[in-house]
Design a protein around this motif. Structure first.
Motif, PDB file in Angstrom:
ATOM      1  N   GLU A 135       0.695  -0.363 -17.122  1.00  0.00           N
ATOM      2  CA  GLU A 135       1.641   0.099 -16.102  1.00  0.00           C
ATOM      3  C   GLU A 135       1.277   1.493 -15.603  1.00  0.00           C
ATOM      4  O   GLU A 135       1.294   1.767 -14.405  1.00  0.00           O
ATOM      5  CB  GLU A 135       3.065   0.123 -16.670  1.00  0.00           C
ATOM      6  N   LEU A 136       0.980   2.380 -16.547  1.00  0.00           N
ATOM      7  CA  LEU A 136       0.680   3.764 -16.152  1.00  0.00           C
ATOM      8  C   LEU A 136      -0.588   3.844 -15.302  1.00  0.00           C
ATOM      9  O   LEU A 136      -0.729   4.750 -14.482  1.00  0.00           O
ATOM     10  CB  LEU A 136       0.576   4.663 -17.380  1.00  0.00           C
ATOM     11  N   ALA A 137      -1.503   2.881 -15.514  1.00  0.00           N
ATOM     12  CA  ALA A 137      -2.697   2.846 -14.650  1.00  0.00           C
ATOM     13  C   ALA A 137      -2.303   2.632 -13.198  1.00  0.00           C
ATOM     14  O   ALA A 137      -3.035   3.012 -12.278  1.00  0.00           O
ATOM     15  CB  ALA A 137      -3.640   1.740 -15.121  1.00  0.00           C
ATOM     16  N   GLU A 138      -1.139   2.032 -12.971  1.00  0.00           N
ATOM     17  CA  GLU A 138      -0.652   1.767 -11.614  1.00  0.00           C
ATOM     18  C   GLU A 138       0.163   2.945 -11.064  1.00  0.00           C
ATOM     19  O   GLU A 138       0.613   2.903  -9.925  1.00  0.00           O
ATOM     20  CB  GLU A 138       0.224   0.509 -11.595  1.00  0.00           C
ATOM     21  N   LEU A 139       0.443   3.928 -11.892  1.00  0.00           N
ATOM     22  CA  LEU A 139       1.196   5.109 -11.425  1.00  0.00           C
ATOM     23  C   LEU A 139       0.205   6.037 -10.715  1.00  0.00           C
ATOM     24  O   LEU A 139      -0.679   6.592 -11.358  1.00  0.00           O
ATOM     25  CB  LEU A 139       1.874   5.809 -12.599  1.00  0.00           C
TER      26      LEU A 139
END
Ligand SMILES: [Zn+2]
Length: 511
Positions: A135-139
């Motif tokens: 998910e954080l890779a998508e932030l």
């Protein structure tokens, strides 16, 4: 010469000319100077400046990019927050309030437009580390990391119970390395073990966990020492027991005393600073005076406040017991996500009201903390997003700290019993721009263990926020003139200019 408004994105070398620099880590307090930027970092003035594009920053306030040390932006509880409060999550971006729990893409864009360039999610169960990493890779834009709730795992709990520092250190190191975390968080030390056996939620730190000799106190002490010996950049991040309960200031006091001399960070202390035994007007109140006196006279610990601001939001915590208590107290539906051999989380909607006795106390207690801590380097601005308020409300909080007349006007609107009894009215202190810079950038970067962030010295990451000076501090901080992340223009006057990916911050344990 380019104005920031006409500047293209890109990684070409450039110089910010004539800005008013606030860089507390390098003892620059409103100094007019130039900043030279190349390859995403701050460099010395070159002998041949001709290849540096010139950007006029005259009259603008220049600060390092904001660093959010304690927020909730990824993982199961954040997704549960989007489901449990869809009426808040769907609120359109065009309204004055963004979604209470924005999408991961909007989260990055909103943080960047606000001048923040680094964020940490403060509570990821080890079993959720893989999904949180994805998910954080998508932030977008921001550099980002998370703290693992490793102490809820059966194997580490058993090791903490046995008390062998070598085993504790190895398990902490393994959890962080395999989970890709930045640090270790404990939420309600031992709490999940009590809660899963229906053993209530209000207790002291010396009651043994069911089935263990370990107590909350020994857990805190052994875990904090274990994190320190593992060589992680950030000390143990602590949400202590009895969050939100009347009389819990004693638990926070005992927590601080237990950790005296051991590196540790205390999270959202506002939620842990209440006097009283019952929820009534005569006993509920502020325990900040005694807590802050102790904190000010013992130098090892740091804290973030977890300020409450009025309005609708979503509470989400790795402390399921606290979430259940709050849901039953307020009569709203809640979501519990339980993990058998680990902890879990609880999520519920909440609306903070000026005329609510409890909410007004929480608001006043948070501000009292900010105004009572002597050394801003030991304090971090947070709302425990979204628990106390949305991170986009930080500019309002900064005005409450930097503008005593604005604070007094807000104080006049809260519940009258709190106006009568809170010491907040006696505080005239106003945070300077330099102090606001410390608690939003310099201190959180230092406490997180990020030597290249939170300052504008040579070799620092070129994460830079430019503001137009304004006596209305909320307006000033809500809309930076320009925001650079690693030397790239990412936001301008509230609008994103680039959704470039940020870096994932992963710690490498030395043990
Ligand atoms: Zn939190």
């Amino acid at each position: 010469m380019n104005h920031p408004a006409t500047e293209p994105g890109g990684h070409d070398p450039f110089v910010l000319l004539g800005g008013t620099i606030h860089d507390p880590a390098n003892n620059r307090d409103g100094v007019v100077s130039d900043l030279w930027i190349e390859d995403g970092t701050i460099v010395a003035a070159p002998t041949d400046p001709s290849r540096f594009r010139r950007v006029d920053a005259t009259g603008l306030v220049v600060m390092p990019g904001g660093v959010d040390l304690h927020s909730h932006v990824a993982g199961p509880k954040v997704n549960a927050g989007r489901r449990i409060a869809p009426h808040l999550a769907r609120k359109p971006r065009t309204s004055s309030q963004p979604a209470a729990v924005p999408t991961i893409q909007s989260t990055g864009a909103l943080y960047a437009a606000l001048g923040y360039t680094t964020v940490f999610d403060a509570a990821i169960a080890t079993g959720a580390a893989a999904i949180a990493t994805l998910e954080l890779a998508e932030l977008p834009i921001l550099d980002k990391g998370f703290y693992l709730l490793a102490a809820d795992d059966a194997d580490l709990l058993a090791a903490l119970d046995a008390g062998d520092p070598a085993v504790i250190g190895r398990l902490i190191g393994d959890a962080v390395e395999q989970g890709g975390g930045w640090g270790v968080k404990v939420a309600n030390p031992g709490g999940p073990t009590f809660w899963k056996q229906r053993r209530g939620d209000h207790r002291d730190l010396d009651t043994p966990l069911p089935g263990y000799g370990l107590t909350g106190r020994t857990l805190l002490e052994r875990l904090a020492r274990g994190v320190a010996t593992t060589g992680l950049p950030h000390p143990l991040h602590i949400h202590t027991a009895n969050l939100g309960l009347p009389g819990n200031w004693r638990t926070l006091a005992e927590t601080m005393q237990t950790l005296d001399g051991i590196p540790a960070h205390l999270a959202h202390v506002q939620f842990h600073s209440y006097t009283g035994g019952e929820l009534d007007a005569d006993t509920f109140g502020s325990g900040v005076a005694e807590l802050a006196a102790w904190f000010n006279s013992h130098e090892g610990l740091t804290l973030d406040v977890g300020q409450v601001l009025f309005g609708e939001t979503v509470a989400m915590t790795g402390d399921s017991a606290a979430a259940e208590h709050l849901a039953h107290t307020t009569g709203v539906p809640w979501h519990s996500h339980d993990l058998w051999l680990e902890g879990g989380c609880g999520v519920l909607p909440i609306t903070y009201k000026e005329k609510s006795l409890i909410h007004a106390w929480q608001w006043a207690i948070g501000l009292e903390w900010f105004l009572s801590v002597d050394d801003p380097w030991r304090l971090v601005l947070s709302t425990d997003h979204p628990n106390g308020a949305h991170f986009t409300a930080y500019p309002v909080l900064m005005q409450l700290l930097g503008d005593a007349s604005f604070r007094r006007a807000a104080f006049e609107r809260i519940h009258p019993a709190v106006r009568d009894r809170s010491p907040l009215a006696d505080f005239d202190r106003e945070y300077s721009l330099q102090e606001l810079c410390i608690i939003t950038r310099a201190a959180p970067a230092r406490i997180a263990g990020l030597p290249d962030k939170g300052h504008l010295g040579l070799t620092a990451d070129a994460d830079i926020t430019l503001y137009r000076p304004n006596d209305d501090l909320a307006a000033m901080f809500a809309m930076p003139a320009a925001v650079y992340k690693a030397g790239q223009l990412v936001a301008e006057a509230g609008q994103c200019r680039s959704l470039s990916p940020g870096r994932q911050l992963r710690a490498l344990p030395t043990q």
